[in-house]
Every structure is written in C-alpha cells, then in structure tokens.
Design a protein around this motif. Structure first.
Motif, PDB file in Angstrom:
ATOM      1  N   ILE A 195       0.830  -1.208   0.000  1.00 29.30           N
ATOM      2  CA  ILE A 195       0.000   0.000   0.000  1.00 29.30           C
ATOM      3  C   ILE A 195       0.861   1.252   0.000  1.00 29.30           C
ATOM      4  N   LEU A 196       1.907   1.274   0.803  1.00 33.41           N
ATOM      5  CA  LEU A 196       2.765   2.454   0.850  1.00 33.41           C
ATOM      6  C   LEU A 196       3.435   2.720  -0.492  1.00 33.41           C
ATOM      7  N   ALA A 203      10.294   6.467   0.239  1.00 27.09           N
ATOM      8  CA  ALA A 203       9.946   5.364   1.137  1.00 27.09           C
ATOM      9  C   ALA A 203      10.121   5.729   2.609  1.00 27.09           C
ATOM     10  N   GLU A 204      11.219   6.389   2.944  1.00 29.10           N
ATOM     11  CA  GLU A 204      11.515   6.646   4.364  1.00 29.10           C
ATOM     12  C   GLU A 204      10.449   7.511   5.039  1.00 29.10           C
ATOM     13  N   PRO A 205      10.038   8.652   4.464  1.00 25.79           N
ATOM     14  CA  PRO A 205       8.997   9.444   5.131  1.00 25.79           C
ATOM     15  C   PRO A 205       7.640   8.750   5.182  1.00 25.79           C
ATOM     16  N   ALA A 210       3.796   6.034   8.923  1.00 28.47           N
ATOM     17  CA  ALA A 210       3.038   4.854   9.339  1.00 28.47           C
ATOM     18  C   ALA A 210       3.420   4.445  10.761  1.00 28.47           C
ATOM     19  N   LEU A 211       4.706   4.460  11.050  1.00 25.96           N
ATOM     20  CA  LEU A 211       5.179   4.087  12.389  1.00 25.96           C
ATOM     21  C   LEU A 211       4.742   5.107  13.437  1.00 25.96           C
ATOM     22  N   GLU A 212       4.761   6.388  13.073  1.00 23.70           N
ATOM     23  CA  GLU A 212       4.325   7.427  14.013  1.00 23.70           C
ATOM     24  C   GLU A 212       2.846   7.285  14.343  1.00 23.70           C
ATOM     25  N   LEU A 213       2.036   6.962  13.345  1.00 20.56           N
ATOM     26  CA  LEU A 213       0.616   6.728  13.590  1.00 20.56           C
ATOM     27  C   LEU A 213       0.411   5.535  14.508  1.00 20.56           C
ATOM     28  N   PHE A 214       1.138   4.466  14.233  1.00 23.30           N
ATOM     29  CA  PHE A 214       1.043   3.259  15.053  1.00 23.30           C
ATOM     30  C   PHE A 214       1.413   3.561  16.502  1.00 23.30           C
ATOM     31  N   LEU A 233      -3.212   0.375   7.697  1.00 25.76           N
ATOM     32  CA  LEU A 233      -2.463   1.477   8.298  1.00 25.76           C
ATOM     33  C   LEU A 233      -1.784   2.294   7.200  1.00 25.76           C
ATOM     34  N   GLY A 234      -1.432   1.623   6.098  1.00 27.35           N
ATOM     35  CA  GLY A 234      -0.815   2.317   4.980  1.00 27.35           C
ATOM     36  C   GLY A 234      -1.750   3.328   4.348  1.00 27.35           C
ATOM     37  N   VAL A 235      -3.047   3.008   4.297  1.00 31.43           N
ATOM     38  CA  VAL A 235      -4.028   3.949   3.770  1.00 31.43           C
ATOM     39  C   VAL A 235      -3.997   5.231   4.584  1.00 31.43           C
ATOM     40  N   LEU A 236      -3.991   5.083   5.917  1.00 27.87           N
ATOM     41  CA  LEU A 236      -3.978   6.240   6.814  1.00 27.87           C
ATOM     42  C   LEU A 236      -2.688   7.040   6.667  1.00 27.87           C
TER      43      LEU A 236
END
Length: 329
Positions: A195-196, A203-205, A210-214, A233-236
């Motif tokens: 999805i990302l 890729a990095e940002p 995604a990790l920050e949201l998690f 989570l990738g959609v978000l």
C-alpha cells in the motif's frame, strides 16, 4: 466527535445492521466488511438491491465457485453499488478468468477481479491483468515464502496505478526493509509495503509516518493490529492530513464503535474495530470516487484504490476465522 464523522459512523452501523438482517448466518467479520464498502461510498444499503445482486451472482456462478466463498457478500455489495450489476458481474467473471492464466483460482482472486471491474475503465482491463501477473511474479521472486494468494489482490491494486513495474518493486522493497524490524509478521509487513508503494513520497517518510501513527495510537491505548489489519495502516499514512487530527478522529470513531453491539468485548475484536475506525476517519480525506471515472490514477487518487486494502484485510480475517472454526469443530 466531528458531525461528519458521527454521521459516517452512524451510516456504518446502519449498513451493518441492514446487511446482517438481510443475510443471516455469515461470519461476524463479513458484515462490517460489507458495511465499510458501502459507507466509504456514502451509500445506504438497500435490502432488495442486495438480494437482486445475490441472485445475479448465483445465476452466473456454480455452487463451488470461489465467488461463493468468504468474499461472496463483498462481491454482492460491490455489485449493488453499480448501475448495471448484470454487466459488472459479467466483467468480473471475464477478468477472473483472465487472471487465472497467471494465478491459481482463489477467493482473494475474486476480490482482485471485483476491484478491477469496479474501479478501472474496461479499455484498461487487459493492461491491468498483465501488469497484475507481472507485479505478483516480482513479489514471489523476492519473497517466495511469504507471498501467497492474498497478494494477488494487492498486486491488482498496484497494477491500477500509473507506476511502472520496476518502480513498484523498488518502492515495495524499500518500504519492506525499513518496516520489517518493527513488526513480527513478514507477511503483514509485505502487505503494508504494497500500500505504501502507492504513495508519491520517498519510502523513508512514508514508513516513518506509518510508524508514528502506530505509536501515537498505541500511546492512547489503541493497539493497531499487526496481522491482516496492518495493510490498512498504509491507507492512513498516505492521507494528506495532520497526524494529530487523524489520530483524534480514529480515537473518537473507535470509542463510538466500541459502544455499539458487535464491536465490544464479544464482537469482532478490538483490532478489527480499530481498523474500521481508521476507515471511517479516512473517508473525509479521500477524493470522491467519481473522479475515478474521468481521471487517471495517480498520487492522491490512488488513495481511493488503497481503501480496497480494507476489503482484502477483512476477507483474510474472515477466511482465517472460518478456517479456525472449522479446525476446532
């Protein structure tokens, strides 16, 4: 809770209840999956129309068809959103038959066929089918042990974007290697990276967001699922909205859903519920689906296709639950 978000959540529950009363004895995972399809389009379920689409599906498929498996209600729901369900059903079956030249038949492949039929222009079907097979082959070559039937649906999502195959492969791999140290399941990380790969950023940002949201959701006591739910989570992460605003929306939507029957302690589970809360929160930030009819898929519009990841994730969860129930009986 924002008024629009509250209306969206109310519509989601109403759709779930209509579908459940129309089709009894289905997996509890299936009803919210179908309600999510309708709600993301801003549509209210119509029992008569759903039953008509069920009859269309039954008239065009045999009793052992994969279209009559776990994905059956998802396909019926998608048909109900079309102006000409008979024609779309025919297109789905044609696409499915062509995809079987590259894949084994499966319920995941029916989701892929339904997604292409619903969202792509018929003039692009052949191009998308070939591209789906090519992308899947690249996935399988790079990750032979974790690439399976469910990835055929993600390959179809990616094939509808304007990215070329080598670019998609590079983006997926970069995202996978960044994210893998943070999650146990390589299969789920691969789905998230699919999805990302649709996003325009590096890729990095994308992975960092995604990790920050998690982590932010986790700090609020909301543990996002790291199994089949992780892809959504990738959609978000791809939404163009401030993280704190998005997290607040998800938190409030989750609290609302938790208060509803079927989403509490004895419902589909906290992680599936949070996935749907995220789906409800994302609806206001994704472009209108009608733009798909006239615009090429790129950038932000690709987010609409990324929403189909929720269908893939829910279908996988329902399939896993059904398999577990069958093995325990």
């Amino acid at each position: 809770m924002r008024e629009e978000l509250r209306k969206r959540c109310d519509l989601f529950i109403e759709n779930r209840d209509i579908i459940k009363s129309t089709f009894g004895w289905e997996s509890p995972y299936v009803y919210p999956m179908c309600a999510g399809i309708l709600t993301s389009r801003g549509s209210l379920a119509e029992a008569d129309r759903l039953l008509n689409c069920r009859d269309i599906l039954k008239a065009n498929t045999g009793p052992f068809s994969n279209f009559r498996g776990v994905s059956k209600l998802a396909v019926i729901t998608m048909l109900s959103l079309t102006a000409n369900p008979e024609m779309v059903m025919e297109q789905m079956l044609t696409i499915y038959g062509r995809l079987k030249e590259y894949f084994w038949g499966s319920e995941y492949l029916t989701v892929a066929a339904a997604t292409v039929a619903e969202m792509a222009d018929p003039s692009r079907y052949e191009e998308i089918i070939r591209k789906t097979g090519s992308i899947y082959s690249r996935m399988k070559s790079t990750h032979p042990f974790i690439t399976s039937g469910e990835d055929s649906a993600f390959a179809a999502l990616l094939a509808m974007s304007e990215l070329n195959d080598s670019c998609i492969e590079r983006e997926m791999e970069q995202c996978y290697h960044i994210l893998k140290p943070y999650f146990f399941s390589g299969n789920s990380v691969q789905s998230l990276s699919h999805i990302l790969a649709l996003g325009e950023d590096f890729a990095e940002p994308k992975c960092r967001r995604a990790l920050e949201l998690f982590d932010t959701l986790k700090s609020r006591g909301l543990k996002y699922g790291t199994g089949y739910e992780l892809a959504t989570l990738g959609v978000l992460a791809l939404l163009d909205v401030e993280k704190d605003i998005l997290v607040q929306d998800i938190t409030e939507a989750d609290a609302f859903l938790k208060s509803q029957k079927g989403f509490g302690a004895f419902g589909v589970g906290a992680r599936q519920r949070l996935m749907y809360a995220g789906m409800m929160a994302s609806c206001d930030y994704v472009p209108d689906l009608q733009s798909m009819q006239t615009a090429a898929l790129n950038g932000v519009v690709a987010l609409v296709i990324a929403q189909q990841a929720a269908i893939c994730a829910s279908a996988a969860a329902a399939s896993a639950a059904a398999a577990s129930s069958s093995s325990n009986s």
